[in-house]
Design an enzyme around this catalytic site. Structure first.
Site, short mmCIF file in Angstrom:
data_model
loop_
_atom_site.label_atom_id
_atom_site.label_comp_id
_atom_site.label_asym_id
_atom_site.label_seq_id
_atom_site.Cartn_x
_atom_site.Cartn_y
_atom_site.Cartn_z
N MET A 33 0.85 -1.19 0.00
CA MET A 33 0.00 0.00 0.00
C MET A 33 0.89 1.25 0.00
SD MET A 33 -3.44 -0.93 2.03
CE MET A 33 -2.87 -0.64 3.68
N GLY A 34 2.14 1.10 -0.42
CA GLY A 34 3.04 2.25 -0.46
C GLY A 34 3.56 2.61 0.92
N HIS A 40 9.37 -3.50 3.35
CA HIS A 40 8.94 -3.74 1.96
C HIS A 40 10.16 -4.02 1.06
CE1 HIS A 40 5.62 -0.95 3.37
NE2 HIS A 40 4.93 -1.97 2.92
N MET A 187 8.98 -3.24 11.55
CA MET A 187 8.76 -2.11 10.64
C MET A 187 7.30 -2.12 10.18
SD MET A 187 11.63 -0.53 9.85
CE MET A 187 13.36 -0.77 10.12
N ARG A 190 2.63 2.27 9.71
CA ARG A 190 1.90 2.97 10.77
C ARG A 190 2.81 3.43 11.91
NH1 ARG A 190 -2.57 -0.76 9.14
NH2 ARG A 190 -4.23 0.59 8.36
O1 PAF Z 1 -0.13 -5.76 3.58
C1 PAF Z 1 -0.56 -4.83 2.86
O2 PAF Z 1 0.12 -3.82 2.63
C2 PAF Z 1 -1.94 -4.95 2.24
O3 PAF Z 1 -2.84 -5.58 3.09
C3 PAF Z 1 -1.93 -5.64 0.84
C4 PAF Z 1 -1.48 -7.08 0.93
C5 PAF Z 1 -1.01 -4.88 -0.09
C6 PAF Z 1 -3.34 -5.62 0.24
O4 PAF Z 1 -3.81 -4.32 0.10
#
Ligand code: PAF
Length: 283
Positions: A33-34, A40, A187, A190
């Site tokens: 979700m960026g 990530h 990490m 939020r």
């Molecule tokens: O973990 C997340 O960031 C979200 O729940 C996902 C898997 C990208 C789905 O929107």
């Protein structure tokens, strides 16, 4: 440092994937979700170890936020995200709009049973329907060979595995270890909401969970150990503890000592809700 290809439309995504496939290249996807952080980026690294090309989706999915949740204030920082993806050598960023993903008349929701019951669902009853629906769409849009999800969202990882198994989606789901700061705090996008004081308290979360997981592995009574963990979190300064529960790692059924276990928890600091989990290791 070359920027990843950025595509908004499903047609452009599919055209690029088709070109890669024509060249015999394999593809791994990292749905996000960026508001990207080291967690990530570690998923991108796993993706590039497991496949020739890495597609990262960046989409703040309204379907997984309840009306009172933080959809509007969820951090959005596309330019910074693209720089981080360039550094990590991700090949493509898929950045659909809400209108692309949920056009007028969209009327489907995917509901996964099994591992979605309890834990997060007790507090966010529509969350996993929203996650399952968007993840199914993303996987069908990008058709990757593999998709990487962080163990930080452990219940989500189990739900996605169940979804792909049940719907015969031809994709390997790979779970990647949680990335933690030097204090052990998992990490999370939020974490950006936390004040300095809250951050200090948040860093106790992993410590308390780790101690509890060790106690459980050493034979402590489940109800006693999880209740003690809730009390320890409250004493550390958490405002509200949603749950601390031991579950079986594969199915998320209640944990039995002869099975691999996972301790999962969610707790609030002010208006910020944190989740974390630890393996209950028998060694
Ligand atoms: O973990 C997340 O960031 C979200 O729940 C996902 C898997 C990208 C789905 O929107």
């Amino acid at each position: 440092m070359s920027q990843p290809i950025v595509v908004e439309s499903v047609a452009a995504l599919r055209a690029q994937v088709r070109d890669w496939r024509r060249d015999g290249l394999s593809i791994a996807m990292v749905p996000t979700m960026g508001a990207l952080h080291e967690g990530h980026i570690s998923l991108v690294r796993v993706a590039l170890e497991k496949a020739d090309r890495c597609v990262v989706s960046i989409f703040v999915n309204p379907a997984q936020f309840a009306p009172a949740e933080d959809l509007d204030k969820y951090p959005r920082q596309l330019a910074r995200d693209l720089d981080l993806l360039a550094e990590a050598k991700a090949n493509l960023a898929f950045t659909p709009t809400v209108g692309d993903m949920y056009p007028a008349g969209f009327a489907t929701r995917i509901s996964v049973g099994g591992p979605s019951s309890g834990l997060e669902s007790d507090f966010r009853p529509t969350f996993f329907d929203g996650v399952a629906t968007v993840v199914a769409k993303l996987l069908l849009q990008a058709t990757p060979d593999r998709a990487i999800f962080g163990e930080k969202d452990y219940q989500q990882l189990c739900v996605v595995r169940q979804l792909c198994r049940d719907l015969d989606l031809p994709v390997d789901i790979i779970g990647a270890p949680t990335v933690r700061d030097r204090h052990g705090l998992a990490m999370s996008s939020r974490n950006a909401y936390l004040s300095e004081t809250e951050l200090k308290i948040a860093r106790q979360f992993n410590v308390i969970l780790r101690e509890t997981a060790v106690a459980l592995a050493d034979g402590a009574d489940q109800a006693v150990a999880t209740a003690a963990a809730s009390r320890a979190l409250a004493t550390a300064g958490f405002d509200k503890i949603d749950y601390v529960e031991a579950r079986e790692s594969l199915t998320l059924a209640p944990w039995r000592r002869d099975r691999d276990g996972r301790l999962l928890a969610a707790a609030w600091l002010g208006k910020t809700r944190l989740i974390d989990n630890m393996e209950i290791s028998s060694t």
